[in-house]
Design an enzyme around this catalytic site. Structure first.
Site, PDB file in Angstrom:
ATOM      1  N   HIS A  13     -13.900  78.351  13.727  1.00 55.38           N
ATOM      2  CA  HIS A  13     -14.522  77.581  12.644  1.00 55.38           C
ATOM      3  C   HIS A  13     -15.694  76.769  13.185  1.00 55.38           C
ATOM      4  CE1 HIS A  13     -14.544  74.735   9.118  1.00 55.38           C
ATOM      5  NE2 HIS A  13     -14.967  73.914  10.066  1.00 55.38           N
ATOM      6  N   GLU A  14     -15.488  76.098  14.309  1.00 54.90           N
ATOM      7  CA  GLU A  14     -16.544  75.258  14.875  1.00 54.90           C
ATOM      8  C   GLU A  14     -17.716  76.096  15.376  1.00 54.90           C
ATOM      9  OE1 GLU A  14     -16.460  72.272  14.269  1.00 54.90           O
ATOM     10  OE2 GLU A  14     -14.365  72.126  13.694  1.00 54.90           O
ATOM     11  N   GLU A  39     -18.411  73.915   4.881  1.00 54.10           N
ATOM     12  CA  GLU A  39     -17.054  73.961   5.445  1.00 54.10           C
ATOM     13  C   GLU A  39     -16.329  75.233   5.016  1.00 54.10           C
ATOM     14  OE1 GLU A  39     -15.556  72.025   7.654  1.00 54.10           O
ATOM     15  OE2 GLU A  39     -17.406  70.868   7.843  1.00 54.10           O
TER      16      GLU A  39
END
Length: 282
Positions: A126-127, A198
């Site tokens: 995700h990062e 996000e």
């Protein structure tokens, strides 16, 4: 967090308006504002690490963490970011940096203690998606445009027919209110963009690892554990909440429109859909 962010934005706009008003130069105020936004973008990685006490670690100091990031970077065909660890019980992680080649991924000791290897890999994916998508640059530009919109509105009224019949300009207070109204709208739009980024990072990270259920499991764990973290620690981390994989506060305490992150259930539903597309076993 929404109220604090709006308050800081108001202070930022007030500073710029007062600067222009008393300097008598719109160009001077505009240059200062752009310079401040540029500084936030250029030094974002250093500022973020310093604010949470993160320190860069070598492969010898954190071999498993580096190995995970090495593998994911090969899969994503992207340059490897710097790796940092923050000693705090708060379970979270974030990525920042102006470009993929000038980025850093930071995880806390709290998240490494609570997640298993596959869940941590889901968080790191995700990062890394944030890094690959250049989200720091996107959000910096979006925020800067909102601030500049306030100044453009301020001077549009001042120069473009906003004068009184006696030749005087609009009252300073009225001009300030117009600038704040424009900023408020841009604030809401920027928060909406943050929530979208996000969701995008969740989806990209899930496709990268092929195990969206592990990222979903990590999000559930992080959200549950966050309620056990002392309020003082959460307040200290609020400045980085927009960078974290999960907000460093209780989402129920603020309005959805003011949040930097989408609701947990929305994220879980999207990951479940990705899992179905990938044929991941339940």
């Amino acid at each position: 967090m929404g109220g604090v962010g709006l308050g800081l934005g108001a202070l930022y706009v007030a500073f710029g308006v007062v600067l222009i008003y008393y300097s008598g130069s719109a160009l001077f105020g505009l240059v200062i504002t752009v310079a401040m936004a540029w500084g936030q973008w250029y030094f974002s990685d250093r500022l973020a690490l310093k604010s949470i006490g993160g320190r860069e670690v070598t492969p010898e100091q954190a071999p498993e963490l580096h190995a995970m990031i090495d593998r994911l970077c090969v899969l994503a065909d992207m340059p490897k970011p710097r790796v940092a660890v923050a000693v705090t019980d708060m379970p979270n992680a974030f990525a920042t940096g102006r470009t993929p080649s000038h980025s850093v991924v930071c995880v806390t000791t709290g998240i490494m203690q609570r997640l298993d290897a596959e869940e941590l890999e889901g968080v790191l994916s995700h990062e890394l998606a944030h890094v690959a998508n250049r989200d720091v640059s996107v959000m910096t530009v979006a925020s800067s445009l909102g601030l500049l919109a306030g100044f453009i509105t301020r001077w549009g009224f001042y120069f473009g027919g906003g004068r009184n019949r006696d030749g005087g300009g609009l009252p300073f207070f009225a001009v300030f209110l117009v600038s704040m109204a424009v900023y408020f709208v841009s604030f809401l739009l920027t928060r909406a963009l943050s929530r979208y980024r996000e969701l995008s990072a969740d989806r990209s990270g899930a496709y990268l690892t092929g195990r969206p259920s592990k990222l979903a499991s990590a999000l559930v764990k992080i959200s549950g554990e966050m309620s056990r973290i002392p309020n003082k620690d959460l307040r200290d981390a609020q400045a980085l909440s927009a960078f974290f994989i999960a907000p460093a506060i209780n989402r129920e305490s603020i309005g959805a429109m003011m949040s930097t992150h989408p609701p947990l259930q929305q994220r879980l539903d999207q990951l479940a859909k990705v899992g179905s597309e990938l044929g991941e076993p339940v």
